[in-house]
Scaffold this motif. Structure first.
Motif, short mmCIF file in Angstrom:
data_model
loop_
_atom_site.label_atom_id
_atom_site.label_comp_id
_atom_site.label_asym_id
_atom_site.label_seq_id
_atom_site.Cartn_x
_atom_site.Cartn_y
_atom_site.Cartn_z
N GLY A 1 0.82 -1.21 0.00
CA GLY A 1 0.00 0.00 0.00
C GLY A 1 0.85 1.26 0.00
O GLY A 1 0.52 2.24 -0.67
N CYS A 2 1.95 1.22 0.76
CA CYS A 2 2.86 2.37 0.80
C CYS A 2 3.50 2.60 -0.57
O CYS A 2 3.63 3.74 -1.03
CB CYS A 2 3.94 2.16 1.85
SG CYS A 2 3.32 1.94 3.52
N GLU A 3 3.88 1.51 -1.21
CA GLU A 3 4.47 1.62 -2.54
C GLU A 3 3.45 2.15 -3.55
O GLU A 3 3.80 2.95 -4.42
CB GLU A 3 5.03 0.27 -3.00
CG GLU A 3 6.20 -0.21 -2.17
CD GLU A 3 7.41 0.71 -2.20
OE1 GLU A 3 7.68 1.31 -3.27
OE2 GLU A 3 8.09 0.82 -1.18
N MET A 4 2.20 1.72 -3.42
CA MET A 4 1.13 2.25 -4.29
C MET A 4 0.98 3.75 -4.08
O MET A 4 0.83 4.51 -5.04
CB MET A 4 -0.20 1.56 -3.98
CG MET A 4 -0.33 0.16 -4.50
SD MET A 4 -1.85 -0.67 -3.98
CE MET A 4 -3.10 0.54 -4.36
N TYR A 5 1.02 4.19 -2.83
CA TYR A 5 0.90 5.61 -2.50
C TYR A 5 2.02 6.40 -3.17
O TYR A 5 1.78 7.43 -3.80
CB TYR A 5 0.94 5.80 -0.99
CG TYR A 5 0.95 7.25 -0.57
CD1 TYR A 5 -0.23 7.97 -0.46
CD2 TYR A 5 2.15 7.90 -0.30
CE1 TYR A 5 -0.22 9.31 -0.08
CE2 TYR A 5 2.17 9.24 0.06
CZ TYR A 5 0.98 9.93 0.17
OH TYR A 5 1.00 11.25 0.53
N LEU A 6 3.25 5.91 -3.03
CA LEU A 6 4.39 6.62 -3.59
C LEU A 6 4.33 6.66 -5.12
O LEU A 6 4.65 7.68 -5.74
CB LEU A 6 5.69 5.98 -3.12
CG LEU A 6 5.94 6.07 -1.60
CD1 LEU A 6 7.16 5.25 -1.22
CD2 LEU A 6 6.09 7.52 -1.16
N LEU A 7 3.89 5.56 -5.73
CA LEU A 7 3.74 5.53 -7.18
C LEU A 7 2.68 6.53 -7.64
O LEU A 7 2.89 7.28 -8.61
CB LEU A 7 3.37 4.12 -7.65
CG LEU A 7 3.16 3.94 -9.15
CD1 LEU A 7 4.44 4.26 -9.93
CD2 LEU A 7 2.69 2.53 -9.45
N MET A 8 1.56 6.57 -6.93
CA MET A 8 0.51 7.53 -7.29
C MET A 8 1.01 8.97 -7.14
O MET A 8 0.69 9.82 -7.96
CB MET A 8 -0.73 7.31 -6.42
CG MET A 8 -1.50 6.07 -6.80
SD MET A 8 -2.90 5.69 -5.74
CE MET A 8 -3.66 7.26 -5.47
N ARG A 9 1.79 9.22 -6.10
CA ARG A 9 2.35 10.57 -5.92
C ARG A 9 3.27 10.94 -7.07
O ARG A 9 3.23 12.06 -7.57
CB ARG A 9 3.12 10.66 -4.59
CG ARG A 9 2.27 10.58 -3.36
CD ARG A 9 1.57 11.83 -3.03
NE ARG A 9 2.56 12.87 -2.80
CZ ARG A 9 2.28 14.15 -2.70
NH1 ARG A 9 1.04 14.55 -2.79
NH2 ARG A 9 3.21 15.04 -2.51
N ARG A 10 4.09 10.00 -7.50
CA ARG A 10 5.00 10.27 -8.61
C ARG A 10 4.24 10.54 -9.91
O ARG A 10 4.66 11.35 -10.73
CB ARG A 10 5.96 9.09 -8.82
CG ARG A 10 7.08 9.08 -7.85
CD ARG A 10 8.12 8.03 -8.21
NE ARG A 10 8.65 7.50 -6.97
CZ ARG A 10 8.46 6.29 -6.51
NH1 ARG A 10 7.77 5.40 -7.22
NH2 ARG A 10 8.96 5.91 -5.37
N LEU A 11 3.12 9.85 -10.08
CA LEU A 11 2.35 10.01 -11.31
C LEU A 11 1.48 11.26 -11.31
O LEU A 11 1.13 11.75 -12.38
CB LEU A 11 1.47 8.76 -11.54
CG LEU A 11 2.21 7.47 -11.82
CD1 LEU A 11 1.23 6.30 -11.87
CD2 LEU A 11 3.04 7.56 -13.11
N THR A 12 1.11 11.75 -10.14
CA THR A 12 0.18 12.88 -10.07
C THR A 12 0.83 14.22 -9.75
O THR A 12 0.24 15.25 -10.02
CB THR A 12 -0.94 12.62 -9.05
OG1 THR A 12 -0.36 12.41 -7.77
CG2 THR A 12 -1.76 11.41 -9.45
N VAL A 13 2.00 14.22 -9.16
CA VAL A 13 2.66 15.48 -8.81
C VAL A 13 3.57 15.87 -9.97
O VAL A 13 4.44 15.10 -10.37
CB VAL A 13 3.48 15.34 -7.51
CG1 VAL A 13 4.28 16.60 -7.23
CG2 VAL A 13 2.57 15.01 -6.35
N PRO A 14 3.35 17.06 -10.52
CA PRO A 14 4.18 17.48 -11.66
C PRO A 14 5.65 17.65 -11.24
O PRO A 14 5.95 18.09 -10.14
CB PRO A 14 3.58 18.81 -12.11
CG PRO A 14 2.68 19.25 -11.02
CD PRO A 14 2.38 18.07 -10.16
N ALA A 15 6.54 17.26 -12.12
CA ALA A 15 7.99 17.41 -11.86
C ALA A 15 8.36 18.88 -11.96
O ALA A 15 7.78 19.65 -12.72
CB ALA A 15 8.77 16.60 -12.87
N GLY A 16 9.33 19.24 -11.19
CA GLY A 16 9.79 20.61 -11.33
C GLY A 16 10.06 21.21 -10.10
O GLY A 16 10.53 21.84 -9.42
#
Length: 138
Positions: free
Chosen positions: A123-138
């Motif tokens: 679940g923690c890994e899912m959370y981190l993956l979702m954060r990486r996919l939804t938070v714009p880089a920069g």
């Protein structure tokens, strides 16, 4: 505020035992208890779950000071994922089909086991993956 990383792992160990017992006995009441535990952890964070309380009151005082901390958001999200599986399992065991209850309980059990034994929180890994996919880089 970061949390003691040993707490969620302890909770996962207790959850593993509870869910394994549900798989063996088919106890809807025990599954309902685990669903409530997941709901408390999802709503208030792992420290507010029954297993977090037990860790804080009975286990942590017997351990040395924590050396590892983690952000509270990933374990809280993992509790919410566990809640979804537990509710699905309750539906399967009470309204049918029975295989749905077994499958959802088994999936939650596998995730709890991985966290308890190997320290790998799906679940923690899912959370981190979702954060990486939804938070714009920069």
């Amino acid at each position: 505020m970061d949390i003691d990383a040993r707490g969620p792992r302890f909770g996962a160990a207790v959850t593993t035992v509870v869910l394994a017992t549900v798989m063996i006995t088919g106890s809807v009441w025990l599954l309902a208890w685990q669903t409530l535990a997941f709901a408390c952890g999802a709503a208030g964070g792992v420290g507010r779950s029954p297993y977090g309380w037990l860790f804080r009151k009975a286990v942590r005082p017997r351990l040395g000071p924590p050396t590892e901390f983690e952000a509270p958001q990933p374990p809280r999200f993992a509790q919410a994922v566990g809640l979804v599986f537990a509710v699905t399992a309750l539906i399967g065991f009470t309204a049918g089909p029975g295989w749905l209850g077994l499958a959802a309980t088994g999936a939650a059990l596998a995730a709890a086991f991985l966290n308890a034994v190997f320290g790998y929180c799906l679940g923690c890994e899912m959370y981190l993956l979702m954060r990486r996919l939804t938070v714009p880089a920069g």
